[in-house]
Design an enzyme around this catalytic site. Structure first.
Site, PDB file in Angstrom:
ATOM      1  N   GLN A 189       0.910  -1.140   0.267  1.00 43.99           N
ATOM      2  CA  GLN A 189      -0.288  -0.223  -0.129  1.00 43.99           C
ATOM      3  C   GLN A 189       0.965   1.447  -0.138  1.00 43.99           C
ATOM      4  O   GLN A 189       0.067   2.479  -0.035  1.00 43.99           O
ATOM      5  CB  GLN A 189      -0.559  -0.286   1.335  1.00 43.99           C
ATOM      6  CG  GLN A 189      -1.979  -0.890   1.450  1.00 43.99           C
ATOM      7  CD  GLN A 189      -2.457  -1.591   2.811  1.00 43.99           C
ATOM      8  OE1 GLN A 189      -3.129  -2.235   3.027  1.00 43.99           O
ATOM      9  NE2 GLN A 189      -3.992  -0.090   3.305  1.00 43.99           N
ATOM     10  N   ARG A 220      -8.471  -1.839   8.413  1.00 41.46           N
ATOM     11  CA  ARG A 220      -9.338  -0.826   8.081  1.00 41.46           C
ATOM     12  C   ARG A 220      -9.993   0.247   8.913  1.00 41.46           C
ATOM     13  O   ARG A 220     -10.845   0.618   9.029  1.00 41.46           O
ATOM     14  CB  ARG A 220     -11.322  -1.353   7.996  1.00 41.46           C
ATOM     15  CG  ARG A 220     -11.679  -0.044   6.298  1.00 41.46           C
ATOM     16  CD  ARG A 220     -12.359  -1.115   5.496  1.00 41.46           C
ATOM     17  NE  ARG A 220     -13.167   0.493   4.801  1.00 41.46           N
ATOM     18  CZ  ARG A 220     -13.817  -0.685   3.693  1.00 41.46           C
ATOM     19  NH1 ARG A 220     -14.494  -1.722   3.682  1.00 41.46           N
ATOM     20  NH2 ARG A 220     -14.498   0.325   2.971  1.00 41.46           N
ATOM     21  N   CYS A 221      -9.161   1.454   9.495  1.00 40.84           N
ATOM     22  CA  CYS A 221      -8.725   2.653  10.472  1.00 40.84           C
ATOM     23  C   CYS A 221      -7.876   2.712  10.492  1.00 40.84           C
ATOM     24  O   CYS A 221      -6.820   2.739  10.323  1.00 40.84           O
ATOM     25  CB  CYS A 221      -9.285   1.833  11.970  1.00 40.84           C
ATOM     26  SG  CYS A 221      -8.523   2.346  13.305  1.00 40.84           S
ATOM     27  N   GLU A 273     -12.682   4.362   5.818  1.00 38.07           N
ATOM     28  CA  GLU A 273     -13.262   3.302   6.929  1.00 38.07           C
ATOM     29  C   GLU A 273     -13.492   4.043   7.707  1.00 38.07           C
ATOM     30  O   GLU A 273     -14.553   3.278   9.151  1.00 38.07           O
ATOM     31  CB  GLU A 273     -11.560   3.529   7.372  1.00 38.07           C
ATOM     32  CG  GLU A 273     -10.176   3.688   6.734  1.00 38.07           C
ATOM     33  CD  GLU A 273      -9.234   3.566   7.209  1.00 38.07           C
ATOM     34  OE1 GLU A 273      -9.350   5.301   7.931  1.00 38.07           O
ATOM     35  OE2 GLU A 273      -7.906   3.181   7.046  1.00 38.07           O
TER      36      GLU A 273
END
Ligand code: CDP
Length: 788
Positions: A222, A372-373, A742
């Site tokens: 990523q 996802r945070c 998110e």
């Protein structure tokens, strides 16, 4: 539309694979596992069955006898090059391959290099390892007890398993507020280990070209630029300089934070390619991904909330024990070992707060990635939303009314929280009101009261979360010293078409679409005429990558700023072409016209052509710009979610009847993409609320290490999501936008948990840790005397 050839489909480009496409060979527009290079070798990994054990002997004789096996690589081989340990993103150290002992079940022990995947797998199965088991530490509380076995014996001065202590806020003021409080509530809240389950697992193809003296790595990352720098810093001593490293991150099949860290497999593949001069592919399988890659959560939280008699909240106090496994490999900004957990005052106007977090080593894989945070925000949101609900119930005030009373009010923005954050904008009451109107809140409460008289268990749960996304600003945020800005470079070609490259990396969020929209809006060039590219360090400008919903707040802003630089130059060229003063020109998307003479105009395409063929003397040719955007603040998206559940008193099963999600991410660039992000995010919030958990037995055997018992929700378990939005623009973002990727994962679990507790409150239930499984609820119901 012809799906095979449509550029639109290719442009959205995450699921269409065309093997006849030449890009396929170069690894663009495809997945890492699809990269095929002549003479490629394959890596398979031998993993430990023990959670803590000394390695007595690694016998590779049988493995080497397997046809196609070329080498068995051990920690001792890597030690010769000082590559057996590597730094983590939190400046701790992590083994690439062990020399002395293993620290968790499924840890890499050795790697087999072979001419085919099958030979690699057979070879790995034939490696014989003799272990001498050591005492195992699984419970982080026990890890910190005096006399607990010290796990990191590699650290000479380490005498315990305590990693760090971190605290934030005014302890004195908080303790005083608790002393004066009329009402307090206290709860132990555990957020268990969970793991992302992206469509694609992790992997890479490393190719060291001995002729060009250059390493190319197609890699599921990523953050390609940061990885390139880390590789250069870690392996510079074996000749890998940064300009001789190219990281290509093609379609990576989802990231969710799990593809930020560097895993041993990547490093071994690179080392094997440098040594052999051949391309080396490593692709982990699904169970390796689930059992050995970095984990999320594992926070043991004790929270206390204080209020006045009338229900005005006054203070929050939190103590947390963070289980990091055997190394702190969290992907947090350096300054914040507990991420942004101190956004835990949430949407509420609390005057005092104090947070303490302690990190502990245990015999588990590294934990602490942001599933996802935005760096521990889910932990923070879950805590405050559970605690606010607990307080409302305790005071016998409706949880919606209680939230409305305690929200930070619109006129208080920009709002400085008790823990030091400056919230940019918000209208929390507006979002909650819209959610209540949409779901019919008052009617549902009436229905609940009526059902309760008949012994039926129905609950209504609210979560009114505030997120914090878009790191930088660089003065506060860095990863391993790399400041957190992001970038966009635009080149407008003579014919008015453009290419734009970014330092971020989409994993399915649709950046190709939304970035092109931003540029189209700013420059008036149609989106279809703009090629958007990310993920190749040889071409894209330097950036910190995509995680923590930072792409729109940071790179999206960079797109607008770069486009505005292009427009400034275009204005000068237009003035020259129209023989007018720059101030006399008016811009409407796509063209400059002379004020009062609308017929006298030049389109952006005319101007682009002139930039290469007829530009003013003394001006540099070309029409391009780059922006490295350092945001002045984070953005604070928010939302209010309401969930209605029915609990089956016979089986303990929780059924989500309705779920309304109202999100506010400021100005929306693409409503369809935002809705998609919220739908996916809600399902990913449902998952840990009701299903997902990884745990370990006392000797470190993993439970939940395969999809047989790590329960990913499918369409069958997923309720109908009812979504909507309010719009409160960010005052500092050039487009007024905030991140959104998110929000739903962060906000959803508390709404579900609050709904279940709401259904059971009258029975004396005060809290249930997620995942709220039928077994847990069934047991509670029986304990409370419910018989059917
Ligand atoms: O960093 P990441 O892409 O995961 O998160 P994001 O910035 O929240 O963006 C997710 C997707 O939603 C991107 O395609 C954004 O451009 C889009 N988005 C949008 O259309 N409008 C917003 N206000 C925020 C995001």
């Amino acid at each position: 539309m012809d799906l095979k050839t449509s550029p639109e489909v290719g442009g959205m480009g995450h699921s269409i694979r065309r093997k006849e496409d030449p890009r396929f060979i170069r690894g663009r527009g495809t997945y890492v596992d699809d990269v095929q290079l002549p003479g490629m070798l394959y890596l398979d990994i031998v993993r430990s069955p023990h959670a803590h054990a000394k390695i007595v002997k690694i016998d590779s004789a049988k493995a080497m006898a397997v046809p196609g096996v070329l080498a068995v690589i051990t920690g001792k081989d890597l030690e010769k090059y000082n590559l057996h340990w590597m730094p983590t993103l939190m400046s701790d150290t992590q083994m690439v391959l062990p020399v002395e002992k293993v620290m968790y079940q499924a840890q890499e022990v050795a790697a087999v290099l072979a001419t085919s995947r099958y030979a690699g797998a057979d070879g790995a199965a034939a490696v014989e390892v003799e272990y001498d088991p050591l005492p195992v530490v699984i419970d982080p509380k026990k890890a910190l007890e005096p006399g607990a076995p010290v796990l990191r014996t590699d650290k000479k001065d380490k005498k315990d398993n305590h990693i760090w202590h971190w605290e934030w806020g005014d302890k004195g003021a908080t303790d005083r507020a608790f002393g004066e409080a009329a009402v307090t509530v206290k709860e132990d809240i555990y957020l268990p280990r969970i793991h992302v389950a992206s469509i694609e697992t992790c992997g890479c193809v490393a190719h060291f070209d001995k002729v060009m003296d250059k390493l190319t790595v197609w890699m599921t990352t990523q953050a390609p630029h940061a990885i390139r720098t880390v590789f250069a810093l870690v392996a510079g001593h074996v000749g890998l300089a940064e300009h001789k490293i190219r990281i290509i991150s093609p379609d990576i099949g989802g990231g969710f934070g799990g593809k930020v860290p560097v895993y041993p497999g990547y490093v071994i593949a690179v080392a094997a390619s440098v040594l052999t001069g051949k391309p080396v592919k490593w692709i982990e399988d699904r169970m390796e991904n689930l059992q050995a890659d970095s984990f999320a959560r594992d926070y043991h939280i004790t929270a206390e909330l204080a209020a006045k008699k009338d229900g005005t909240l006054t203070a929050l106090r939190i103590k947390t024990l963070a289980d990091h496994g055997y190394t702190d490999a969290a992907a947090n900004p350096s300054k914040f070992p507990a991420g942004l957990f101190h956004v835990c005052t949430g949407s509420y106007d609390l005057k005092a707060a104090h947070v303490e977090v302690d990190g502990a080593y245990t015999n588990k894989p590294p934990g602490g990635i942001a599933y996802r945070c935005s760096f521990r925000v889910t932990e923070a949101v879950h805590t405050i939303e559970r605690m606010v609900d607990l307080m409302a119930h305790q005071l016998n005030i409706d949880p919606a009314e209680f939230r409305m009373k305690n929200f930070v009010k619109p006129e208080q923005f920009p709002y400085k929280s008790a823990l030091g954050w400056e919230y940019d904008s918000g209208n929390y009451g507006g979002a909650l009101k819209k959610a209540m109107d949409t779901i019919g809140y008052a009617d549902l409460r009436r229905e609940q009261a009526e059902k309760r008289t008949r012994g039926q268990l129905m609950g209504i749960g609210i979560s009114s979360f505030t997120e914090i996304v878009g790191a930088g600003p660089s003065k506060h945020f860095d990863i391993l010293g790399l400041k957190m800005f992001d970038s966009c470079e635009i080149r407008v070609h003579p014919t008015g078409k453009a290419i734009a490259r970014f330092g971020t990396k989409s994993q399915g969020q649709g950046h190709e679409t939304t970035y092109a929209q931003i540029l189209a809006e700013e420059l008036g060039i149609p989106a279809k005429d703009i090629q958007v590219e990310e993920g190749d360090t040889d071409t894209a400008p330097y950036g910190l990558g995509t995680y923590a919903s930072r792409s729109t707040p940071v790179a999206g802003a960079a797109a607008a700023m770069a486009a505005r630089k292009v427009r400034d130059k275009a204005r000068k060229i237009a003035a020259y072409l129209l023989e007018a003063a720059e101030d006399d020109l008016v811009w409407e998307p796509g063209k400059f016209s002379v004020k009062g003479a609308p017929g006298k105009s030049k389109t952006i395409q005319d101007i682009a052509f002139a930039a290469y063929t007829n530009h003013p003397q003394g001006m540099e040719a070309g029409l391009e710009a780059v922006s490295y955007y350092d945001p002045p603040n984070l953005t604070y998206p928010f939302g209010s979610y309401i969930c209605v559940v029915d609990v089956d008193s016979g089986t303990g099963e929780v059924k989500i009847r309705r779920f309304v999600a109202i999100d506010d991410c400021g100005n929306i660039i693409n409503p369809m993409i935002v809705q998609g992000q919220v739908h996916g995010g809600l399902t990913m919030g449902l998952a840990p609320a009701l299903f997902e958990e990884i745990s370990y037995d006392e000797i470190g055997n993993i439970r939940g290490g395969s999809f047989i018992d790590y329960l990913l929700p499918t369409a069958m378990e997923t309720p109908k999501w009812e979504t909507g939005h309010t719009v409160t623009p960010s005052p500092h973002h050039p487009l007024g936008a905030k991140g959104v990727g998110e929000s739903a994962t962060v906000g959803a679990p508390a709404a579900i948990a609050n709904a279940v507790v709401d259904a059971l409150w009258h029975l004396g239930v005060r809290h249930i840790d997620i995942p709220i499984t039928p077994a847990k609820v069934w047991k509670l119901l029986r304990e409370k005397g419910v018989t059917e």
